[in-house]
Scaffold this motif. Structure first.
Motif, PDB file in Angstrom:
ATOM      1  N   LYS A 358       2.071 -18.486  -8.938  1.00  0.00           N
ATOM      2  CA  LYS A 358       2.199 -17.022  -8.903  1.00  0.00           C
ATOM      3  C   LYS A 358       1.502 -16.449  -7.677  1.00  0.00           C
ATOM      4  CE  LYS A 358       2.578 -16.275 -13.907  1.00  0.00           C
ATOM      5  NZ  LYS A 358       1.923 -15.679 -15.097  1.00  0.00           N
ATOM      6  N   ILE A 359       0.294 -16.952  -7.382  1.00  0.00           N
ATOM      7  CA  ILE A 359      -0.465 -16.473  -6.222  1.00  0.00           C
ATOM      8  C   ILE A 359       0.315 -16.698  -4.934  1.00  0.00           C
ATOM      9  CG2 ILE A 359      -2.518 -16.922  -4.797  1.00  0.00           C
ATOM     10  CD1 ILE A 359      -4.024 -17.490  -7.448  1.00  0.00           C
ATOM     11  N   SER A 360       1.037 -17.806  -4.853  1.00  0.00           N
ATOM     12  CA  SER A 360       1.768 -18.157  -3.627  1.00  0.00           C
ATOM     13  C   SER A 360       2.895 -17.186  -3.304  1.00  0.00           C
ATOM     14  CB  SER A 360       2.340 -19.574  -3.728  1.00  0.00           C
ATOM     15  OG  SER A 360       3.466 -19.618  -4.587  1.00  0.00           O
ATOM     16  N   GLN A 361       3.274 -16.346  -4.274  1.00  0.00           N
ATOM     17  CA  GLN A 361       4.344 -15.376  -4.006  1.00  0.00           C
ATOM     18  C   GLN A 361       3.921 -14.336  -2.971  1.00  0.00           C
ATOM     19  OE1 GLN A 361       7.396 -16.040  -5.101  1.00  0.00           O
ATOM     20  NE2 GLN A 361       6.384 -17.830  -6.007  1.00  0.00           N
ATOM     21  N   GLU A 362       2.619 -14.164  -2.775  1.00  0.00           N
ATOM     22  CA  GLU A 362       2.156 -13.248  -1.732  1.00  0.00           C
ATOM     23  C   GLU A 362       2.432 -13.829  -0.342  1.00  0.00           C
ATOM     24  OE1 GLU A 362      -1.989 -12.765  -2.510  1.00  0.00           O
ATOM     25  OE2 GLU A 362      -2.543 -14.725  -1.708  1.00  0.00           O
ATOM     26  N   ASN A 363       2.896 -15.073  -0.289  1.00  0.00           N
ATOM     27  CA  ASN A 363       3.266 -15.709   0.978  1.00  0.00           C
ATOM     28  C   ASN A 363       4.777 -15.874   1.118  1.00  0.00           C
ATOM     29  OD1 ASN A 363       0.486 -17.187   0.014  1.00  0.00           O
ATOM     30  ND2 ASN A 363       0.474 -16.714   2.194  1.00  0.00           N
ATOM     31  N   SER A 364       5.530 -15.146   0.308  1.00  0.00           N
ATOM     32  CA  SER A 364       6.990 -15.197   0.406  1.00  0.00           C
ATOM     33  C   SER A 364       7.454 -14.390   1.617  1.00  0.00           C
ATOM     34  CB  SER A 364       7.631 -14.642  -0.863  1.00  0.00           C
ATOM     35  OG  SER A 364       7.395 -13.250  -0.961  1.00  0.00           O
ATOM     36  N   SER A 365       8.638 -14.701   2.118  1.00  0.00           N
ATOM     37  CA  SER A 365       9.152 -13.987   3.295  1.00  0.00           C
ATOM     38  C   SER A 365       9.387 -12.508   2.976  1.00  0.00           C
ATOM     39  CB  SER A 365      10.451 -14.631   3.781  1.00  0.00           C
ATOM     40  OG  SER A 365      11.460 -14.538   2.794  1.00  0.00           O
ATOM     41  N   ASN A 366       9.803 -12.218   1.756  1.00  0.00           N
ATOM     42  CA  ASN A 366      10.053 -10.836   1.339  1.00  0.00           C
ATOM     43  C   ASN A 366       8.767 -10.015   1.354  1.00  0.00           C
ATOM     44  OD1 ASN A 366      11.734  -8.693   0.224  1.00  0.00           O
ATOM     45  ND2 ASN A 366      10.681  -9.054  -1.709  1.00  0.00           N
ATOM     46  N   TYR A 367       7.688 -10.592   0.810  1.00  0.00           N
ATOM     47  CA  TYR A 367       6.387  -9.925   0.778  1.00  0.00           C
ATOM     48  C   TYR A 367       5.879  -9.712   2.211  1.00  0.00           C
ATOM     49  CZ  TYR A 367       1.569  -8.942  -0.717  1.00  0.00           C
ATOM     50  OH  TYR A 367       0.352  -8.352  -0.930  1.00  0.00           O
ATOM     51  N   TYR A 368       6.028 -10.730   3.036  1.00  0.00           N
ATOM     52  CA  TYR A 368       5.568 -10.679   4.422  1.00  0.00           C
ATOM     53  C   TYR A 368       6.288  -9.575   5.210  1.00  0.00           C
ATOM     54  CZ  TYR A 368       4.538 -12.528   9.149  1.00  0.00           C
ATOM     55  OH  TYR A 368       4.133 -12.691  10.462  1.00  0.00           O
ATOM     56  N   GLN A 369       7.608  -9.524   5.081  1.00  0.00           N
ATOM     57  CA  GLN A 369       8.384  -8.510   5.794  1.00  0.00           C
ATOM     58  C   GLN A 369       8.027  -7.098   5.337  1.00  0.00           C
ATOM     59  OE1 GLN A 369      12.708  -9.383   6.075  1.00  0.00           O
ATOM     60  NE2 GLN A 369      12.160 -11.476   5.536  1.00  0.00           N
ATOM     61  N   LYS A 370       7.932  -6.904   4.033  1.00  0.00           N
ATOM     62  CA  LYS A 370       7.601  -5.576   3.506  1.00  0.00           C
ATOM     63  C   LYS A 370       6.230  -5.112   3.983  1.00  0.00           C
ATOM     64  CE  LYS A 370      10.423  -5.492  -0.704  1.00  0.00           C
ATOM     65  NZ  LYS A 370      10.404  -5.458  -2.189  1.00  0.00           N
ATOM     66  N   ARG A 371       5.285  -6.046   3.996  1.00  0.00           N
ATOM     67  CA  ARG A 371       3.926  -5.718   4.432  1.00  0.00           C
ATOM     68  C   ARG A 371       3.928  -5.293   5.907  1.00  0.00           C
ATOM     69  NH1 ARG A 371      -0.727  -3.518   3.773  1.00  0.00           N
ATOM     70  NH2 ARG A 371      -2.544  -4.639   4.563  1.00  0.00           N
ATOM     71  N   LEU A 372       4.662  -6.033   6.727  1.00  0.00           N
ATOM     72  CA  LEU A 372       4.725  -5.717   8.159  1.00  0.00           C
ATOM     73  C   LEU A 372       5.399  -4.368   8.414  1.00  0.00           C
ATOM     74  CD1 LEU A 372       5.613  -9.209   9.657  1.00  0.00           C
ATOM     75  CD2 LEU A 372       3.548  -7.891  10.139  1.00  0.00           C
ATOM     76  N   PHE A 373       6.494  -4.110   7.731  1.00  0.00           N
ATOM     77  CA  PHE A 373       7.179  -2.832   7.899  1.00  0.00           C
ATOM     78  C   PHE A 373       6.249  -1.673   7.538  1.00  0.00           C
ATOM     79  CE2 PHE A 373      11.421  -5.112   7.024  1.00  0.00           C
ATOM     80  CZ  PHE A 373      11.640  -5.296   8.381  1.00  0.00           C
ATOM     81  N   LYS A 374       5.490  -1.848   6.479  1.00  0.00           N
ATOM     82  CA  LYS A 374       4.547  -0.819   6.038  1.00  0.00           C
ATOM     83  C   LYS A 374       3.452  -0.609   7.079  1.00  0.00           C
ATOM     84  CE  LYS A 374       1.651   0.393   2.037  1.00  0.00           C
ATOM     85  NZ  LYS A 374       1.170  -0.058   0.705  1.00  0.00           N
ATOM     86  N   ILE A 375       2.941  -1.721   7.639  1.00  0.00           N
ATOM     87  CA  ILE A 375       1.870  -1.651   8.639  1.00  0.00           C
ATOM     88  C   ILE A 375       2.317  -0.883   9.875  1.00  0.00           C
ATOM     89  CG2 ILE A 375       0.550  -3.015  10.324  1.00  0.00           C
ATOM     90  CD1 ILE A 375       0.297  -5.190   8.122  1.00  0.00           C
ATOM     91  N   PHE A 376       3.468  -1.257  10.440  1.00  0.00           N
ATOM     92  CA  PHE A 376       3.868  -0.652  11.709  1.00  0.00           C
ATOM     93  C   PHE A 376       4.452   0.756  11.542  1.00  0.00           C
ATOM     94  CE2 PHE A 376       3.481  -5.077  13.036  1.00  0.00           C
ATOM     95  CZ  PHE A 376       2.702  -4.895  14.172  1.00  0.00           C
ATOM     96  N   LYS A 377       4.965   1.047  10.378  1.00  0.00           N
ATOM     97  CA  LYS A 377       5.385   2.419  10.091  1.00  0.00           C
ATOM     98  C   LYS A 377       4.162   3.322  10.092  1.00  0.00           C
ATOM     99  CE  LYS A 377       7.837   5.223   6.673  1.00  0.00           C
ATOM    100  NZ  LYS A 377       8.512   5.233   5.337  1.00  0.00           N
ATOM    101  N   LYS A 378       3.077   2.822   9.498  1.00  0.00           N
ATOM    102  CA  LYS A 378       1.831   3.575   9.430  1.00  0.00           C
ATOM    103  C   LYS A 378       1.216   3.734  10.824  1.00  0.00           C
ATOM    104  CE  LYS A 378      -2.627   3.582   6.980  1.00  0.00           C
ATOM    105  NZ  LYS A 378      -3.479   2.834   6.012  1.00  0.00           N
ATOM    106  N   LEU A 379       1.225   2.655  11.611  1.00  0.00           N
ATOM    107  CA  LEU A 379       0.637   2.699  12.958  1.00  0.00           C
ATOM    108  C   LEU A 379       1.428   3.659  13.855  1.00  0.00           C
ATOM    109  CD1 LEU A 379      -0.412  -0.978  13.771  1.00  0.00           C
ATOM    110  CD2 LEU A 379      -1.754   0.855  12.788  1.00  0.00           C
ATOM    111  N   ASN A 380       2.733   3.678  13.688  1.00  0.00           N
ATOM    112  CA  ASN A 380       3.581   4.549  14.501  1.00  0.00           C
ATOM    113  C   ASN A 380       3.339   6.015  14.172  1.00  0.00           C
ATOM    114  OD1 ASN A 380       5.581   5.267  16.381  1.00  0.00           O
ATOM    115  ND2 ASN A 380       7.173   5.261  14.809  1.00  0.00           N
ATOM    116  N   ALA A 381       2.972   6.270  12.913  1.00  0.00           N
ATOM    117  CA  ALA A 381       2.739   7.651  12.464  1.00  0.00           C
ATOM    118  C   ALA A 381       1.402   8.191  12.996  1.00  0.00           C
ATOM    119  CB  ALA A 381       2.750   7.704  10.951  1.00  0.00           C
ATOM    120  N   LYS A 382       0.489   7.271  13.340  1.00  0.00           N
ATOM    121  CA  LYS A 382      -0.836   7.691  13.825  1.00  0.00           C
ATOM    122  C   LYS A 382      -0.826   7.853  15.338  1.00  0.00           C
ATOM    123  CE  LYS A 382      -3.616   5.692  10.127  1.00  0.00           C
ATOM    124  NZ  LYS A 382      -4.763   4.824   9.775  1.00  0.00           N
ATOM    125  N   LYS A 383      -1.310   8.957  15.795  1.00  0.00           N
ATOM    126  CA  LYS A 383      -1.361   9.226  17.234  1.00  0.00           C
ATOM    127  C   LYS A 383      -2.733   8.959  17.798  1.00  0.00           C
ATOM    128  CE  LYS A 383       2.904  10.617  17.119  1.00  0.00           C
ATOM    129  NZ  LYS A 383       3.965   9.812  17.716  1.00  0.00           N
TER     130      LYS A 383
END
Length: 383
Positions: A358-383
């Motif tokens: 179950k813990i290893s699911q945090e290393n799935s490609s889906n989790y990884y992509q979603k996390r990255l999209f969230k990170i860079f969306k947030k960084l882009n919003a910050k000036k």
């Protein structure tokens, strides 16, 4: 090696020699923008078709996330020394290990307005160096010999360049070893590496042997603590150690002459989602690591996905749930934990095994992509 592999190898060498391992204005989402970003990490011929679980794939996902956040992306391989001829709104660059030799070269060419995001695949280079030098001294003291070892740390002094960083993305966990190594830097964002989604997690209880351990990792055997692990298994031949690594550090392996021990087997490279890996992992109980300064580990995640339980030195930056931590950097430290594991109730083991899957699911490609999209969306919003 087949014709395709030979062709790819020659082409990669050509790109490296002529400094051409990069791509300009990567734009998979076909966005219309004048904003540009530069990513310094990993690029190769098959970048756009990178397989899940590889470093190329991790870089591909980062590039896609940056693009989706609103930028055209220039992707530069770690070996390339590039001349910056454009203005970039954001620079994302890996810097903490020895392979990223051109990070500062790019950093020093950027416009002062460029937002800088450091990418740390492991700990602060200073901490990595300190821990590695400690391991070298320990090895020499125990074995009365010095060997040339592969070091993992970068020569970059983070303290000298950190003022130029706006953010730091690191592979690891909040309050883990990597996070703590950058304790005086505030704007930190945690991230986990991804592994192949093709790994089969069904386990046959009858095949599991709790006396079987796997060491599964890349280069830097001393850094990863394989010396301490081998020395333990030499003295405990009732247990079996399976060593899987694409790296063959000849002087290190020749010193231990592991072929003379029936309980220590070196397999070389074993792809994480291969039939060979499935057969090997299915008959083992634990994955062991004595990494002296590890970031979020894809290797441990692979073991967990197969249902193995991690047995790790405290500097290994991993999810500490359902695993066993070695608190002393020595034979006795390893022995204390393994003696407990020898006595473990099998039903308790199976419960921990399921929890690790179950813990290893945090290393799935889906989790990884979603996390990255969230990170860079947030960084882009910050000036």
């Amino acid at each position: 090696m087949n014709i395709t592999k030979i062709t790819n190898y020659i082409y990669e060498k050509y790109l490296t020699v002529f400094n051409k391992n990069f791509i300009v204005d990567f734009n998979p989402y076909k966005i219309k923008t004048k904003k540009k970003a530069i990513l310094y990490y990993k690029y190769s011929r098959n970048f756009k078709d990178a397989k899940i679980g590889t470093t190329d794939y991790q870089c591909l996902c980062i590039a896609k996330a940056i693009n989706k956040a609103g930028y055209l992306v220039t992707i530069v391989d770690r070996k390339v020394k590039i001349k910056v001829t454009q203005n970039y709104e954001i620079f994302v660059g890996a810097f903490n290990t020895g392979g990223f030799v051109n990070f500062v070269n790019i950093l020093n060419q950027l416009n002062k307005k460029t937002k800088v995001v450091g990418l740390s695949t492991g700990a602060n280079p200073k901490h990595m160096k300190e821990q590695f030098r400690k391991r070298e001294k320990m090895f020499k003291k125990r074995n009365k010999i010095s060997l040339a070892h592969i070091s993992r740390f970068s020569t970059i002094d983070f303290n000298k360049i950190k003022k130029k960083f706006n953010y730091l993305i690191y592979f690891g966990y909040k309050k883990g070893f990597v996070d703590k190594s950058y304790k005086r830097f505030r704007n930190k964002i945690d991230l986990q590496p991804c592994i192949s989604d093709k790994i089969k997690t069904n386990r046959n209880k009858k095949k599991i042997n709790l006396k079987n351990y796997i060491y599964y990792s890349g280069s830097g055997f001393l850094h990863k603590g394989l010396d301490l692990i081998i020395e333990y298994f030499i003295k405990n031949q009732n247990l079996k150690l399976h060593i899987c690594s694409p790296s063959y550090e000849k002087k290190f392996l020749d010193f231990y002459n592991i072929s003379k021990y029936e309980n220590i087997i070196y397999y070389g490279n074993v792809k994480e989602d291969s039939l060979k890996a499935e057969k090997l992992f299915s008959k083992c109980g634990y994955i062991i690591s004595m990494n002296c300064s590890g970031g979020g580990s894809a290797s441990l995640a692979v073991g967990r996905r197969y249902g193995l339980i991690p047995v790790v030195w405290k500097n290994e930056d991993c999810n500490t749930k359902a695993c066993f931590i070695i608190s002393k950097e020595s034979y006795s430290g390893i022995d204390k934990v393994i003696k407990k594991l020898i006595k473990i109730d099998f039903n308790k083991y199976l419960k921990l095994s399921k929890e690790n899957v179950k813990i290893s699911q945090e290393n799935s490609s889906n989790y990884y992509q979603k996390r990255l999209f969230k990170i860079f969306k947030k960084l882009n919003a910050k000036k």
